[in-house]
Design a protein around this motif. Sequence first.
Motif, PDB file in Angstrom:
ATOM      1  N   LEU A 238       0.837  -1.203   0.000  1.00 28.24           N
ATOM      2  CA  LEU A 238       0.000   0.000   0.000  1.00 28.24           C
ATOM      3  C   LEU A 238       0.871   1.252   0.000  1.00 28.24           C
ATOM      4  CD1 LEU A 238      -2.716   1.400   0.152  1.00 28.24           C
ATOM      5  CD2 LEU A 238      -2.701   1.064   2.638  1.00 28.24           C
ATOM      6  N   GLY A 239       1.963   1.228   0.776  1.00 31.51           N
ATOM      7  CA  GLY A 239       2.869   2.374   0.798  1.00 31.51           C
ATOM      8  C   GLY A 239       3.462   2.660  -0.567  1.00 31.51           C
ATOM      9  N   ARG A 240       3.888   1.608  -1.270  1.00 29.59           N
ATOM     10  CA  ARG A 240       4.462   1.803  -2.616  1.00 29.59           C
ATOM     11  C   ARG A 240       3.419   2.365  -3.575  1.00 29.59           C
ATOM     12  NH1 ARG A 240       6.943  -3.158  -1.418  1.00 29.59           N
ATOM     13  NH2 ARG A 240       5.325  -4.282  -2.565  1.00 29.59           N
ATOM     14  N   GLU A 241       2.188   1.853  -3.503  1.00 30.31           N
ATOM     15  CA  GLU A 241       1.143   2.335  -4.402  1.00 30.31           C
ATOM     16  C   GLU A 241       0.797   3.794  -4.114  1.00 30.31           C
ATOM     17  OE1 GLU A 241      -0.108   0.856  -6.964  1.00 30.31           O
ATOM     18  OE2 GLU A 241       0.939  -1.034  -6.689  1.00 30.31           O
ATOM     19  N   LEU A 242       0.726   4.150  -2.832  1.00 33.40           N
ATOM     20  CA  LEU A 242       0.464   5.542  -2.492  1.00 33.40           C
ATOM     21  C   LEU A 242       1.608   6.438  -2.973  1.00 33.40           C
ATOM     22  CD1 LEU A 242      -0.917   5.085   1.134  1.00 33.40           C
ATOM     23  CD2 LEU A 242      -2.234   5.822  -0.851  1.00 33.40           C
ATOM     24  N   ARG A 424      -4.199  24.475   0.506  1.00 30.67           N
ATOM     25  CA  ARG A 424      -3.460  24.456  -0.760  1.00 30.67           C
ATOM     26  C   ARG A 424      -4.362  23.906  -1.858  1.00 30.67           C
ATOM     27  NH1 ARG A 424       2.006  23.504  -1.161  1.00 30.67           N
ATOM     28  NH2 ARG A 424       1.505  23.358  -3.395  1.00 30.67           N
ATOM     29  N   PRO A 425      -5.175  24.752  -2.513  1.00 30.72           N
ATOM     30  CA  PRO A 425      -6.094  24.269  -3.556  1.00 30.72           C
ATOM     31  C   PRO A 425      -5.392  23.565  -4.710  1.00 30.72           C
ATOM     32  CG  PRO A 425      -6.666  26.494  -2.877  1.00 30.72           C
ATOM     33  CD  PRO A 425      -5.336  26.184  -2.261  1.00 30.72           C
ATOM     34  N   ASP A 426      -4.109  23.899  -4.960  1.00 32.65           N
ATOM     35  CA  ASP A 426      -3.392  23.319  -6.093  1.00 32.65           C
ATOM     36  C   ASP A 426      -2.603  22.069  -5.728  1.00 32.65           C
ATOM     37  OD1 ASP A 426      -1.680  24.752  -4.430  1.00 32.65           O
ATOM     38  OD2 ASP A 426      -0.244  25.107  -6.055  1.00 32.65           O
ATOM     39  N   LEU A 427      -2.709  21.598  -4.498  1.00 29.93           N
ATOM     40  CA  LEU A 427      -1.862  20.517  -4.006  1.00 29.93           C
ATOM     41  C   LEU A 427      -2.328  19.151  -4.511  1.00 29.93           C
ATOM     42  CD1 LEU A 427       0.532  20.071  -1.996  1.00 29.93           C
ATOM     43  CD2 LEU A 427      -1.187  19.660  -0.239  1.00 29.93           C
ATOM     44  N   GLN A 428      -1.367  18.274  -4.799  1.00 29.46           N
ATOM     45  CA  GLN A 428      -1.673  16.881  -5.109  1.00 29.46           C
ATOM     46  C   GLN A 428      -1.868  16.136  -3.791  1.00 29.46           C
ATOM     47  OE1 GLN A 428      -1.968  15.486  -8.100  1.00 29.46           O
ATOM     48  NE2 GLN A 428      -1.685  13.290  -7.852  1.00 29.46           N
ATOM     49  N   ILE A 429      -3.066  15.569  -3.554  1.00 27.36           N
ATOM     50  CA  ILE A 429      -3.376  14.893  -2.292  1.00 27.36           C
ATOM     51  C   ILE A 429      -3.701  13.428  -2.576  1.00 27.36           C
ATOM     52  CG2 ILE A 429      -4.886  14.813  -0.286  1.00 27.36           C
ATOM     53  CD1 ILE A 429      -5.368  17.780  -0.590  1.00 27.36           C
ATOM     54  N   VAL A 430      -2.928  12.535  -1.942  1.00 23.42           N
ATOM     55  CA  VAL A 430      -3.147  11.095  -2.054  1.00 23.42           C
ATOM     56  C   VAL A 430      -3.521  10.596  -0.663  1.00 23.42           C
ATOM     57  CG1 VAL A 430      -2.146   8.878  -2.708  1.00 23.42           C
ATOM     58  CG2 VAL A 430      -1.426  10.966  -3.881  1.00 23.42           C
ATOM     59  N   ALA A 431      -4.637   9.888  -0.547  1.00 22.69           N
ATOM     60  CA  ALA A 431      -5.143   9.493   0.768  1.00 22.69           C
ATOM     61  C   ALA A 431      -5.370   7.995   0.850  1.00 22.69           C
ATOM     62  CB  ALA A 431      -6.450  10.229   1.086  1.00 22.69           C
ATOM     63  N   ARG A 432      -5.203   7.486   2.057  1.00 27.86           N
ATOM     64  CA  ARG A 432      -5.481   6.080   2.345  1.00 27.86           C
ATOM     65  C   ARG A 432      -6.879   5.953   2.931  1.00 27.86           C
ATOM     66  NH1 ARG A 432      -2.752   2.731   7.400  1.00 27.86           N
ATOM     67  NH2 ARG A 432      -4.113   0.906   7.279  1.00 27.86           N
TER      68      ARG A 432
END
Length: 551
Positions: A238-242, A424-432
């Motif tokens: 999961l860490g690698r995929e995130l 940060r409206p322009d931020l890339q956000i990846v969530a679990r």
Amino acid sequence: MRQGRWRSRLMLWMTLGAIGMVSAYSAIFLVLMDREDRPYDWIDAVYWTITTMSTLGYGDITFASSAGRLFSMLVLASGILLILVLLPFLFVQFIVRPWMEQLERARAPRSVPEHLRGHLILVGFDAVTQTLIARAKRARTPAVVLVEDPAEASRLHDEGYQAMVGPLDSPATYRKAGVERAVMVVSTQADTTNTNVAFTVRQVNKSAKIAVTADKDASVDVLELAGADHVFQLSSSLGRELANRAVGTRGHAHVVGSIGHTLIAEAAVRGTPLVGLTLDQVTHHLKCPARILAIMQRGRLRPMGPDSRIDERAVLIVAGSRSELDTFNDQFQSPEGVESPVLILGGGRVGRAVAGALRDSRVPTTIVEKVPGRAPAGYTVVEGDASEIEILNAAELSAASAVVITTHDDDFNVYLTLYCRRLRPDLQIVARATSERNVATLYRAGADSVLSYATIGATALWNELGRAHRVVIAEGNELFSVPRPRSLGGAALRDEKIHDATGCHIVAAIDSHGTLHVETAGIPTEDLTHVVLLGDRHAERAFRNTYAKGR
């Protein structure tokens, strides 16, 4: 066993209480009768107490004084309470409930039917196995869940699962589960339990395929020695995929899986020359045979027409060889690259795996962790609560290129996603995500990509079967292949009628050599053995029911 000890202890205290109550009432009876100058012995006292409490009241012994009559009413009231409350309670606890539990135990199967073949044996029931069962059901592969508790087996049976009861460390359990006819045994329990399961299954059947999970690095070798064919560290996966989703920014096509011999990658287009172009313009500008399979935005598929315009929040799903993807990166990747650290909120096992994967990709990271000393040494760490603006400022959120939210608490992840998106409206956000029901909430909160422990684990385990290899694009959307249905003869790739009927996009076809074809005009050629679909579980089920009923 615990229930039985509790009942025995309750029965003992109830018996002692009843004896004490009868003794106390009898003693008071003797005292009051002495005051009325009517002496009785203990046998008479106990006789009067029992007949009064049981409401029989023969009337052969009665009090003449007011105090005696008040005492008689007290004894009678306590007897009525005993009859109306305590006796029914004891009847339910010691007769009805054990009988119902016996029926439950008898209802839970101790073996599988002899005709069952090609099934999965799943040891224990959790989020990973639940997702794996759903996947197997869509592919019409039977799955049997092994549990030790008959009550749990009955509950699973009532919920529609095929469950079986038996000791997990007994060879007889796996013989009765038909391990010699099963396609694979999967155990997602604790490392010690998985070791025992693998060792026991290998004792029963030398050729059985065994896949297990491992929490600790040290457990991998032990599990392999015990007989496991495949050992998965799901936290690391999961860490690698995130991490892949966080690195795949600014036009860099980062590999997330493969279909046949073709690599599947995703590339966020923010900050690249691709922003504002139509799909037709991008295709004509490509200097390599890499193919664009789909356009995603916050976990949802975008239209794929020639005039579809690519905006800054879009993510391209690209297919090609390693050299083709490298050419794609050389042509479209922003020269700035990922110039700023990736912020990791949570320094647990998944957070540490994300940090390790990003370090391998030479991406700087900053970990925010509340528990002192939990984050690994050698990383930039800010200790504190990620929900506090001072901590995020100390971690330099304003300069981060992406944020990866890795805690196991979905509510907190939604909170952090919403908070970071507002800051940060322009931020890339990846969530679990831990629970599937929170995936849509995380996307609504502002996450660009969401992945769950259950989906990554179930996909890794399913792919070991060698059937319909799957690639998780985003939570709820997967690439997967199915044998080419005869009913699709003459249909074209990306046929809108098929999408309208099922919700699945046919994005490619695979020939007998394992080569992916995206530009083919249709599906009817005999050399194309499989079609590659992109969709969620509901779309997959609809496609199989509509076009692949016989398979």
